[in-house]
Design a protein around this motif. Structure first.
Motif, PDB file in Angstrom:
ATOM      1  N   ASP A  41       0.812  -1.218   0.000  1.00 39.86           N
ATOM      2  CA  ASP A  41       0.000   0.000   0.000  1.00 39.86           C
ATOM      3  C   ASP A  41       0.843   1.265   0.000  1.00 39.86           C
ATOM      4  N   CYS A  42       1.841   1.302  -0.880  1.00 38.07           N
ATOM      5  CA  CYS A  42       2.737   2.466  -0.908  1.00 38.07           C
ATOM      6  C   CYS A  42       3.030   2.891  -2.350  1.00 38.07           C
ATOM      7  N   GLU A  49       4.007   5.718  -9.175  1.00 38.39           N
ATOM      8  CA  GLU A  49       5.037   6.338  -8.348  1.00 38.39           C
ATOM      9  C   GLU A  49       4.943   5.846  -6.903  1.00 38.39           C
ATOM     10  N   PRO A  50       6.078   5.679  -6.228  1.00 40.29           N
ATOM     11  CA  PRO A  50       6.060   5.234  -4.829  1.00 40.29           C
ATOM     12  C   PRO A  50       5.686   6.373  -3.893  1.00 40.29           C
ATOM     13  N   SER A  55       9.578   5.222  -1.105  1.00 36.89           N
ATOM     14  CA  SER A  55      10.587   5.762  -2.013  1.00 36.89           C
ATOM     15  C   SER A  55      11.941   5.885  -1.312  1.00 36.89           C
ATOM     16  N   SER A  56      11.928   6.291  -0.035  1.00 35.35           N
ATOM     17  CA  SER A  56      13.180   6.420   0.715  1.00 35.35           C
ATOM     18  C   SER A  56      13.797   5.054   0.995  1.00 35.35           C
ATOM     19  N   ILE A  57      12.958   4.084   1.324  1.00 38.88           N
ATOM     20  CA  ILE A  57      13.457   2.739   1.619  1.00 38.88           C
ATOM     21  C   ILE A  57      14.064   2.106   0.375  1.00 38.88           C
ATOM     22  N   ILE A  58      13.376   2.244  -0.765  1.00 36.15           N
ATOM     23  CA  ILE A  58      13.874   1.676  -2.018  1.00 36.15           C
ATOM     24  C   ILE A  58      15.218   2.285  -2.385  1.00 36.15           C
ATOM     25  N   GLU A 120      24.400  -3.331   5.631  1.00 41.42           N
ATOM     26  CA  GLU A 120      24.354  -2.114   6.441  1.00 41.42           C
ATOM     27  C   GLU A 120      23.051  -1.352   6.221  1.00 41.42           C
ATOM     28  N   ALA A 121      22.661  -1.221   4.947  1.00 46.99           N
ATOM     29  CA  ALA A 121      21.418  -0.510   4.634  1.00 46.99           C
ATOM     30  C   ALA A 121      20.217  -1.255   5.205  1.00 46.99           C
ATOM     31  N   LEU A 122      20.252  -2.593   5.146  1.00 43.56           N
ATOM     32  CA  LEU A 122      19.163  -3.404   5.684  1.00 43.56           C
ATOM     33  C   LEU A 122      19.008  -3.159   7.183  1.00 43.56           C
ATOM     34  N   GLU A 123      20.123  -3.128   7.894  1.00 41.89           N
ATOM     35  CA  GLU A 123      20.076  -2.897   9.343  1.00 41.89           C
ATOM     36  C   GLU A 123      19.522  -1.515   9.658  1.00 41.89           C
ATOM     37  N   GLU A 124      19.898  -0.522   8.853  1.00 43.18           N
ATOM     38  CA  GLU A 124      19.424   0.839   9.087  1.00 43.18           C
ATOM     39  C   GLU A 124      17.914   0.950   8.852  1.00 43.18           C
TER      40      GLU A 124
END
Length: 357
Positions: A41-42, A49-50, A55-58, A120-124
């Motif tokens: 649902d995003c 468009e996200p 959008s930030s997570i992607i 690293e990105a996954l953990e953040e």
């Protein structure tokens, strides 16, 4: 999930092309390095468009991203180790094993075409959007119930102690019947499954993983529990647990038991309040669930009727064929009786009759 049915992407796509399957999916296992991030649902399907925070997570994960089957979300596939703690919050879910992911291969422009290592990105992302108490998803309904604080308290009871408390509660006899596999009082086993899961949701504090582990030890456990029944790749068991948690408004609180609160003996399952014509939100959830189950049962019955009708037609055709053959033989025998012939001719004609002509 039967790993003997798994194959390569190329062969899976060939199989789908034959029309024998509706789509392709991937099963995460403990032996592969892959993690799937499901963002629901995003996405605006019309604009393509996200929405935030997707959008930030992607952008932060920076790995292969595709549009989900519904067209209203995204899947991000990457390499890494999923951090400890919960794996879902609101519309964000993360999986690295024991999960079936539908795959569309509808690649999102501007994202990598390869699956990258992004530990690293996954953990953040996990810390900011899933693990943190302040995490949330804009524009979506949080999956936490009003008494989130009670649910987040880890229960230190061992499984056997927890089960003993459930059996000793005011509705302990009901719990024990369901635990032993009895479906008495319910229209179907699916409704009994839901009732037991609601009770387990209360006693485990809505702990999804623990509910799953305990249910598999019960007499209601069956192969259907691990069958994929939904377009998003969810199994029957996963959805039953999710619905039970959503329908449960109160959870066992050990601290309340110490102060003498009656919840120590266990309130009735919200599922049972539906039957008692409670006017709260769970009743609507139950009616929707029951209608869905009834629709499936009607479909199954209609299919059974079609199959039985086909069998009846086959049996009727076979009966008519046998009746015709019997009538032909009786006519032949009658002709033999009416014609004076010698013994040799009789024997020859009798053999002809019983050999079918």
């Amino acid at each position: 999930m039967d790993d003997r049915t798994w194959t390569s992407l190329e062969r899976a796509l060939e199989y789908v092309a034959t029309g024998a399957a509706d789509g392709v999916g991937f099963v995460f296992t403990a032996t592969d390095p892959l993690v799937g991030v499901d963002l629901d649902d995003c996405r605006d399907p019309e604009a393509g468009e996200p929405l935030e925070p997707a959008s930030s997570i992607i952008e932060q994960l920076d790995s292969f991203t595709e549009v989900s089957p519904s067209g209203t979300g995204y899947h991000v596939l990457l390499e890494g180790d999923l951090p400890d703690g919960r794996n879902r919050h609101g519309s964000i879910e993360m999986y690295d094993q024991a999960r079936f992911f539908t795959v569309t291969a509808d690649h999102v422009d501007g994202t990598p075409t390869s699956i990258n290592e992004r530990q690293e990105a996954l953990e953040e992302v996990h810390e900011e959007f899933v693990a943190s108490e302040e995490s949330g998803t804009a524009g979506t309904v949080d999956d936490e119930s009003p008494n989130t604080e009670a649910r987040d308290q880890p229960l230190e009871l061992e499984d056997e102690d927890l089960l003993e408390k459930a059996r000793s509660a005011s509705n302990g006899e009901k719990f024990d019947r369901l635990w032993r596999g009895s479906t008495a009082g319910y229209d179907s086993q699916s409704e009994a499954d839901m009732a037991l899961c609601c009770l387990l949701a209360f006693w485990t504090g809505g702990d999804h993983a623990r509910m799953d582990r305990l249910f598999r030890q019960s007499g209601l456990s069956r192969e259907k529990w691990d069958e994929v029944h939904y377009a998003d790749g969810s199994t029957y068991g996963e959805k039953t647990i999710e619905r039970a948690i959503d329908a449960t408004d109160e959870f066992y609180d050990p601290s309340a038991a110490v102060s003498g609160n009656t919840m120590e003996v266990g309130v009735d399952s919200p599922f049972e309040s539906y039957v008692q014509n409670d006017t709260s939100r769970p009743k609507q959830t139950y009616l929707e669930e029951k209608n869905r189950l009834l629709e499936h049962r009607v479909d199954d019955l209609e299919q059974t009727i079609v199959e039985q009708r086909e069998q009846l037609e086959t049996l009727t055709a076979e009966r008519n064929e046998l009746r015709t053959l019997l009538e032909q033989r009786e006519e032949t025998l009658e002709q033999i009786r009416e014609q004076p012939v010698d013994d040799h001719s009789i024997r020859r004609r009798m053999k002809s009759v019983f050999r079918g002509g």
